[in-house]
Design a protein around this motif. Structure first.
Motif, PDB file in Angstrom:
ATOM      1  N   VAL A 213       0.991  -1.266   0.143  1.00 30.86           N
ATOM      2  CA  VAL A 213       0.169   0.668  -0.332  1.00 30.86           C
ATOM      3  C   VAL A 213       0.836   1.189   0.088  1.00 30.86           C
ATOM      4  CG1 VAL A 213      -2.040   1.076   0.987  1.00 30.86           C
ATOM      5  CG2 VAL A 213      -2.271  -1.730   1.353  1.00 30.86           C
TER       6      VAL A 213
ATOM      7  N   LEU B   2      -3.922   7.084  -1.915  1.00 30.48           N
ATOM      8  CA  LEU B   2      -3.415   5.925  -0.920  1.00 30.48           C
ATOM      9  C   LEU B   2      -4.109   4.588  -1.859  1.00 30.48           C
ATOM     10  CD1 LEU B   2      -2.001   5.349   2.136  1.00 30.48           C
ATOM     11  CD2 LEU B   2      -4.328   4.594   2.867  1.00 30.48           C
ATOM     12  N   PHE B   3      -2.609   3.688  -2.747  1.00 31.30           N
ATOM     13  CA  PHE B   3      -3.857   2.948  -2.757  1.00 31.30           C
ATOM     14  C   PHE B   3      -2.870   1.568  -2.837  1.00 31.30           C
ATOM     15  CE2 PHE B   3      -1.505   5.813  -5.068  1.00 31.30           C
ATOM     16  CZ  PHE B   3      -0.583   5.462  -5.943  1.00 31.30           C
ATOM     17  N   LYS B   4      -2.976  -0.117  -3.375  1.00 34.19           N
ATOM     18  CA  LYS B   4      -1.540  -0.796  -3.372  1.00 34.19           C
ATOM     19  C   LYS B   4      -1.548  -0.913  -5.016  1.00 34.19           C
ATOM     20  CE  LYS B   4      -2.689  -4.924  -1.756  1.00 34.19           C
ATOM     21  NZ  LYS B   4      -2.804  -5.799  -1.878  1.00 34.19           N
TER      22      LYS B   4
ATOM     23  N   GLY C  31       0.874   5.280  -0.146  1.00 32.97           N
ATOM     24  CA  GLY C  31       0.518   6.740   0.017  1.00 32.97           C
ATOM     25  C   GLY C  31       1.502   7.607  -0.471  1.00 32.97           C
TER      26      GLY C  31
ATOM     27  N   TYR D 239     -10.198   0.020  -4.048  1.00 37.77           N
ATOM     28  CA  TYR D 239     -10.535   1.292  -4.334  1.00 37.77           C
ATOM     29  C   TYR D 239      -8.745   1.660  -4.021  1.00 37.77           C
ATOM     30  CZ  TYR D 239     -15.070   0.859  -4.198  1.00 37.77           C
ATOM     31  OH  TYR D 239     -16.727   0.742  -3.855  1.00 37.77           O
ATOM     32  N   LEU D 240      -9.048   3.343  -5.101  1.00 42.10           N
ATOM     33  CA  LEU D 240      -7.759   3.979  -5.636  1.00 42.10           C
ATOM     34  C   LEU D 240      -7.782   5.142  -4.746  1.00 42.10           C
ATOM     35  CD1 LEU D 240      -7.055   4.509  -9.120  1.00 42.10           C
ATOM     36  CD2 LEU D 240      -6.019   3.025  -7.357  1.00 42.10           C
ATOM     37  N   VAL D 241      -7.852   4.845  -3.323  1.00 37.35           N
ATOM     38  CA  VAL D 241      -8.468   6.045  -2.498  1.00 37.35           C
ATOM     39  C   VAL D 241      -7.899   7.532  -2.102  1.00 37.35           C
ATOM     40  CG1 VAL D 241      -9.192   6.517   0.298  1.00 37.35           C
ATOM     41  CG2 VAL D 241      -8.414   4.706  -0.729  1.00 37.35           C
TER      42      VAL D 241
ATOM     43  N   GLY E   4      -7.890   4.292   6.136  1.00 33.61           N
ATOM     44  CA  GLY E   4      -8.639   4.117   4.015  1.00 33.61           C
ATOM     45  C   GLY E   4      -7.503   2.854   3.423  1.00 33.61           C
ATOM     46  N   GLU E   5      -6.865   1.908   4.198  1.00 34.06           N
ATOM     47  CA  GLU E   5      -5.851   0.639   3.805  1.00 34.06           C
ATOM     48  C   GLU E   5      -7.292   0.148   4.064  1.00 34.06           C
ATOM     49  OE1 GLU E   5      -2.072  -0.306   5.319  1.00 34.06           O
ATOM     50  OE2 GLU E   5      -2.299   1.423   7.067  1.00 34.06           O
TER      51      GLU E   5
ATOM     52  N   THR F 188      -8.684  -0.208  -0.043  1.00 34.87           N
ATOM     53  CA  THR F 188      -7.597   0.591  -1.097  1.00 34.87           C
ATOM     54  C   THR F 188      -7.098  -1.462  -1.443  1.00 34.87           C
ATOM     55  OG1 THR F 188      -5.314  -0.932   0.561  1.00 34.87           O
ATOM     56  CG2 THR F 188      -5.318   1.423   0.220  1.00 34.87           C
ATOM     57  N   LYS F 189      -7.860  -2.231  -1.432  1.00 31.59           N
ATOM     58  CA  LYS F 189      -7.769  -3.553  -2.387  1.00 31.59           C
ATOM     59  C   LYS F 189      -8.331  -3.712  -3.269  1.00 31.59           C
ATOM     60  CE  LYS F 189     -10.690  -6.331   0.485  1.00 31.59           C
ATOM     61  NZ  LYS F 189     -11.392  -5.159   1.822  1.00 31.59           N
TER      62      LYS F 189
END
Length: 198
Positions: free
Chosen positions: A24, A112-114, A26, A54-56, A47-48, A51-52
Motif C-alpha cells: 500500500v 492511498l492505493f495498492k 501513500g 479502490y484508489l483512495v 483508508g487501508e 485499498t484492495k
C-alpha cells in the motif's frame, strides 16, 4: 530536464516498489500544511481497509467556498468513505458555494492505493504512460512519457475511486495568499518570517 507532471512521477515510484512486491502506497504533496497529525494519521490508516478495491483519495471538508481547489462529489457510502461520483475543476465563487451546499469536498491531491490496483488502472485508463515504462532505461522512458496529472490520467476516469473525508485544518500552500492566511500577523497585517522559523 523538464516537468512531466504527477502521474509519471507516481507511477515510477510504484514500479520501483513493485520490484520488491506489492504494498500500500501513500502519496502526499510536500507543500501541504496538516493541522492535526493524529487525526490525519488515523484517517489514513482507516483508508487501508479499502485499498484492495479502490484508489483512495482524501477530501477536505471545506471551511469556506474556495476557487483555488478542485472539488469531489461523493456518492455511495462504503465501509470507509464514499465512492466518488465525479471530480470538478476549480470553480468560480458562485459554483463553489453550490458545491459546499451539496456536500462536495476539496480535492486534496493526497492518495492511498495498492500498487497492483494502481498499475491496473494506469494500464486501463492511461496506456501511453503504461507503455512508456516498458522502454529501456529511465532516460528513454522520461523522453517518451506524456506530461499528465494523476487526476486527469487516472482518477477522473476510473470507476474504482473512493474518497475519505478529512475534517482537519489543512492548506495547500500553493500561493502567497494561502501562505499568508496560515501565519500570525501583527496589527498592520504583516507577518514576520523570523517568527515562522523559530
Amino acid at each position: 530536464p523538464m516537468g512531466k507532471n504527477t502521474l509519471p512521477a507516481i507511477y515510477y515510484g510504484v514500479k520501483e516498489i513493485r520490484n520488491y512486491g506489492d504494498d500500500v502506497v501513500g502519496v502526499f504533496p510536500s507543500d501541504h500544511l496538516i493541522g492535526d497529525m493524529k487525526e490525519f494519521t488515523k484517517t489514513i490508516k482507516k483508508g487501508e481497509k479499502i485499498t484492495k478495491d479502490y484508489l483512495v483519495t482524501f477530501g477536505i471538508k471545506p471551511s469556506k467556498p474556495h476557487t483555488g481547489y478542485g472539488y469531489i462529489k461523493p456518492s455511495k457510502k462504503l465501509e470507509v468513505g464514499y465512492k466518488v461520483e465525479e471530480f470538478k475543476e476549480k470553480p468560480d465563487l458562485k459554483t463553489a458555494k453550490e458545491y459546499i451546499k451539496k456536500g462536495y469536498l476539496w480535492n486534496s491531491g493526497m492518495f492511498l492505493f495498492k500498487t497492483d490496483v494502481f498499475e491496473e488502472e494506469v494500464k486501463k485508463h492511461c496506456p501511453e504512460v503504461y507503455e512508456a515504462f516498458k522502454l529501456n532505461g529511465i532516460d528513454e522512458i522520461y523522453e517518451n512519457v506524456p506530461d499528465i496529472s494523476i487526476d486527469y490520467g487516472v482518477m477522473e476516469k476510473s470507476d474504482k475511486v473512493a474518497v475519505i473525508p478529512l475534517d482537519i485544518k489543512w492548506s495547500d500552500v500553493g500561493s502567497f495568499d494561502a501562505f499568508y492566511e496560515e501565519f500570525e500577523k501583527d496589527e498592520y497585517g504583516i507577518f514576520c518570517m523570523e517568527k515562522i522559523s523559530q
